[in-house]
Design a protein around this motif. Sequence first.
Motif, PDB file in Angstrom:
ATOM      1  N   GLN A 113     -11.230  -0.970   3.738  1.00 28.75           N
ATOM      2  CA  GLN A 113     -12.664  -1.162   3.978  1.00 28.75           C
ATOM      3  C   GLN A 113     -13.511  -0.142   3.235  1.00 28.75           C
ATOM      4  N   LYS A 157     -10.389 -10.694  12.619  1.00 29.99           N
ATOM      5  CA  LYS A 157     -11.168 -10.025  13.666  1.00 29.99           C
ATOM      6  C   LYS A 157     -12.097  -8.962  13.078  1.00 29.99           C
ATOM      7  N   ARG A 158     -11.607  -8.244  12.082  1.00 38.19           N
ATOM      8  CA  ARG A 158     -12.420  -7.182  11.487  1.00 38.19           C
ATOM      9  C   ARG A 158     -13.590  -7.752  10.701  1.00 38.19           C
ATOM     10  N   ARG A 213     -17.571  -7.167  11.540  1.00 40.35           N
ATOM     11  CA  ARG A 213     -18.511  -6.583  10.584  1.00 40.35           C
ATOM     12  C   ARG A 213     -19.712  -7.513  10.379  1.00 40.35           C
ATOM     13  N   ARG A 233      -5.684  -9.548  12.345  1.00 45.38           N
ATOM     14  CA  ARG A 233      -6.456  -8.313  12.313  1.00 45.38           C
ATOM     15  C   ARG A 233      -7.543  -8.356  11.242  1.00 45.38           C
ATOM     16  N   ASP A 264      -4.098  -1.810  11.233  1.00 47.02           N
ATOM     17  CA  ASP A 264      -5.501  -1.370  11.317  1.00 47.02           C
ATOM     18  C   ASP A 264      -5.739  -0.120  10.473  1.00 47.02           C
ATOM     19  N   LEU A 324      -6.171  -1.245   6.969  1.00 44.91           N
ATOM     20  CA  LEU A 324      -7.460  -1.904   6.784  1.00 44.91           C
ATOM     21  C   LEU A 324      -8.614  -0.895   6.793  1.00 44.91           C
ATOM     22  N   ASP A 325      -8.450   0.207   7.522  1.00 44.95           N
ATOM     23  CA  ASP A 325      -9.462   1.274   7.479  1.00 44.95           C
ATOM     24  C   ASP A 325      -9.630   1.767   6.040  1.00 44.95           C
TER      25      ASP A 325
END
Length: 321
Positions: free
Chosen positions: A202, A289-290, A294, A286, A195, A198-199
């Motif tokens: 993004q 889901k993200r 969004r 993950r 995560d 992925l932060d």
Amino acid sequence: MNRVAGIDCGTNSIRLLVADVERDENGVRLTDLTRQMRIVRLGQGVDKTGRFDPAAIDRTIDAVVEYERMISRLGASKVRFVATSASRDASNRDEFIDAVRSILGIEPEVVEGTLEAALSFSGAVSDLGAGVESPMLVVDIGGGSTELVLGDTEVRQAISVDMGAVRVTEKFFADCDPEAGIPLAHQERAIEWIDEQLDGAQKVVDLERVKTLVGVAGTVTTLTAQALGLATYQPELIHGASLSLDQIDQAVRFMVDQPTKVKAALGFMPEGREDVIAAGALIWSRIVKRVVARATEQGSVIDHVVTSEHDILDGIAISLA
């Protein structure tokens, strides 16, 4: 018509595509002559040591020698060798690159993550058909890195993240008992780290714009085979498959919770992927889901995910047209 050969040398596997490439008013069309994959684990230990292990180099070079014979027999006029994540990271990569050069007689390329992402995108969308809504997010989960590419007819935003199935396995699951599933505490630590990656991703790729999520490469195609209940690997059923979120979640849970020997016995599981598929599955879960979250925030719905059998390997071949 050109006969070309593309080689994709990743962290976990090395793959070959020899194909006839034809351009027409609809774009570029590939007619496969052979597709090959060997799981050689070139990137074994690179995340920890920063170097290729000599045994890993030997395994990979053996595959390159085998591929050179296939290329010569089929008479490809152009060859492109693309090395990705592990080769970017290894301090002794020149030793490996020199050996490949001497076998193939071409200059091997160690490509940056952005080019890897662009090649993945062009390959993935080359044969999905007109019914796929854009913008698409193409996700290529490899052994050492994961590429996220947003685009329509061309790439709009892209990032390569140092997060792959082998890398996550070595970071978080190396001491797990292969006779059991991944313990919850190990899963939680891996998910927290995924995560975090992925932060950062993004901030570069606008996930709120995604209309269609497309997964490519071995982790996703293997999960798709499980979700479809296949007894053997059937690319004609996997390519273009549209999976519900429940199907994906069930396939992910299976790969995370089952012992390695159970996964190794699956008829569609390539030898050498069974011990890293749990990590790849968590990465894919993950990301899905993200992206879904969004989309929901923007008032749109993503309730299925598309799998493409075509990926960077096809993109390499297309680039030679």
